[in-house]
Design a protein around this motif. Structure first.
Motif, PDB file in Angstrom:
ATOM      1  N   GLU A 128       0.816  -1.211   0.000  1.00  0.00           N
ATOM      2  CA  GLU A 128       0.000   0.000   0.000  1.00  0.00           C
ATOM      3  C   GLU A 128       0.853   1.266   0.000  1.00  0.00           C
ATOM      4  O   GLU A 128       0.318   2.367   0.081  1.00  0.00           O
ATOM      5  N   GLY A 135      -1.665   4.237  -0.906  1.00  0.00           N
ATOM      6  CA  GLY A 135      -3.010   3.979  -1.402  1.00  0.00           C
ATOM      7  C   GLY A 135      -3.354   2.509  -1.261  1.00  0.00           C
ATOM      8  O   GLY A 135      -2.521   1.640  -1.504  1.00  0.00           O
ATOM      9  N   ASP A 310      -9.140   4.742   0.296  1.00  0.00           N
ATOM     10  CA  ASP A 310      -7.774   5.122   0.668  1.00  0.00           C
ATOM     11  C   ASP A 310      -7.726   6.027   1.901  1.00  0.00           C
ATOM     12  O   ASP A 310      -6.642   6.359   2.378  1.00  0.00           O
TER      13      ASP A 310
END
Length: 451
Positions: A128, A135, A310
């Protein structure tokens, strides 16, 4: 479920051999006359002007007419300000989900929409976070995979997205993952440099080249030699300077202002803009050849409102940068954040997180657009002029215009929090014209932003 999603035209996340990928369908548009056009990209721009993905030579089709995007909810068709309209089965639409087999018309140009069996898959990055960019959504992690592929190549990259979506963060991630990470990373903000100085900032100048050039100066291209040059807000670059930038990109040679010999430069170019350059190409305000030279690799950053999954990871990231933890946020902050649409995108979210920690307030600040809307709701601004029959017409007219200009500039800059570029775009004038108005009445954008 995946098959049904593909049939109706949605992107889906699929697993294969321990990896994840986003799979999207391809589609075709079949004109009433002429061959069909097949598309496999996630966004297709349609219009009569250059720079569109499908250029239609029809006088009822606008330069930038419509766009079709593949989303997780299906094919989204959006009219982009056309004159003669976009229609589905004869019904005019501005923004709609498009089903297979529908008749789609752009002005009087008639087509039929079909989803194809072929699909396109893009790998989802396993983490991520990628060199400071964060994100959790499939869109962002697919973007990380693309960055990883392009970072170690010399390819020129164009990053497009709304203000605050993280274009500079992505540019920095590309640099950090590149083979040039130990060399210079030079940033030029094309929106912050006066028109008469931008050429010198980019290419440098010789002593005496113009008034004030008291010594030789290297420009951004020379300072970035061996490294990376990041051209931020490239969409603000004046049309007359664009051919010189194009020559520099193609020949890898520059010439200082006032100089008489070319200088070889070895730079990797990353450009970013909050403008839709394809639309500006179609409208004639951005050179088509320069656009294609920049968009060797095109990275589109989605607005935060389209990737609210997100939010958690972004908030934690901003807290970590502040040396704080989730426990430092006021109770209920995340619920409030999830209800907001974030027109200022990640930059607005970062400011909201900082304010929540420092002041204990989790309510996002009104944006310039919201402030302007509030002003509009309270009624139009009234400007009263007394007519003096003893004063000459021209003198009195000049006084009225001056009064209007000053009041308009004050309200405009206040609504846009001192952002001259954004204010000029709303006013429909170029940035330098607005600067002249501000200078004429000795107005400071920063003071106006503070009210």
């Amino acid at each position: 479920m995946s098959e049904n999603a593909i049939t109706r035209g949605a992107t889906v996340v699929v697993g294969s051999a321990g990896t994840l990928a986003v799979t999207r369908p391809t589609f075709k548009l079949v004109p009433r006359v002429g061959p069909p056009e097949v598309f496999d990209q996630w966004k297709v721009r349609i219009g009569s002007g250059p720079g569109n993905d499908w250029v239609l030579k029809d006088n009822t089709v606008s330069a930038t007419h419509a766009e079709i995007t593949v989303t997780d909810k299906g094919f989204r068709i959006k009219d982009t300000g056309s004159t003669n309209g976009t229609f589905i089965d004869g019904i005019r639409v501005m923004d709609a989900i498009l089903a297979p087999g529908k008749k789609v018309s752009f002005g009087n140009f008639e087509t039929e929409f079909h989803v194809l069996e072929d699909t396109v898959s893009e790998k989802i990055f396993e983490s991520e976070e990628y060199h400071g960019a964060v994100g959790r959504s499939a869109h962002m992690r697919t973007l990380f995979s693309r960055i990883q592929k392009v970072a170690t190549t010399p390819a020129t990259v164009l990053i497009q997205g709304e203000t605050g979506t993280g274009k500079e963060v992505v540019a920095w991630a590309i640099y950090e993952a590149s083979n040039r990470k130990d060399e210079n990373f030079v940033v030029i903000d094309c929106s912050a440099i006066p028109k008469n100085l931008i050429e010198s900032e980019l290419f440098g100048h010789e002593k005496g080249a113009f008034t004030g050039a008291v010594s030789q100066r290297k420009g951004a291209f020379e300072r970035a030699h061996g490294g990376t040059l990041f051209l931020d807000e490239l969409g603000e670059l004046e049309l007359e300077l664009q051919p010189k930038l194009l020559r520099a990109l193609e020949q890898r040679k520059i010439q200082r202002v006032g100089g008489d010999k070319p200088i070889d430069v070895d730079v990797r170019i990353i450009a970013a803009t909050n403008r839709d350059l394809q639309r500006h190409v179609a409208q004639g305000s951005f050179r088509e050849d320069l656009y294609y030279r920049l968009a060797v690799v095109n990275l589109d950053l989605p607005p935060l409102r389209e990737r609210l999954e997100d939010l958690d990871v972004l908030v934690n990231h901003f807290l970590h940068q502040m040396g704080k933890a989730a426990e430092d946020l006021p109770e209920g902050s995340m619920d409030i954040f999830r209800q907001h649409t974030w027109p200022g995108n990640c930059r607005e979210l970062r400011n909201a997180v900082e304010r929540a920690v420092v002041l204990g307030e989790a309510v996002p600040q009104p944006t310039p657009r919201q402030s302007a809307a509030s002003s509009a709701e309270s009624g139009p601004q009234t400007v009263v002029h007394n007519i003096d029959m003893q004063t000459a017409y021209k003198a009195q007219k000049a006084e009225v215009i001056a009064d209007f200009e000053e009041k308009y500039a004050r309200l405009l800059l206040k609504a846009h929090q001192g952002n001259v570029s954004a204010a000029a775009r709303q006013a429909g004038i170029d940035r330098m014209s607005l600067h002249k108005i501000l200078s004429r009445y000795d107005l400071d954008p920063h003071q106006l932003a503070r009210g």
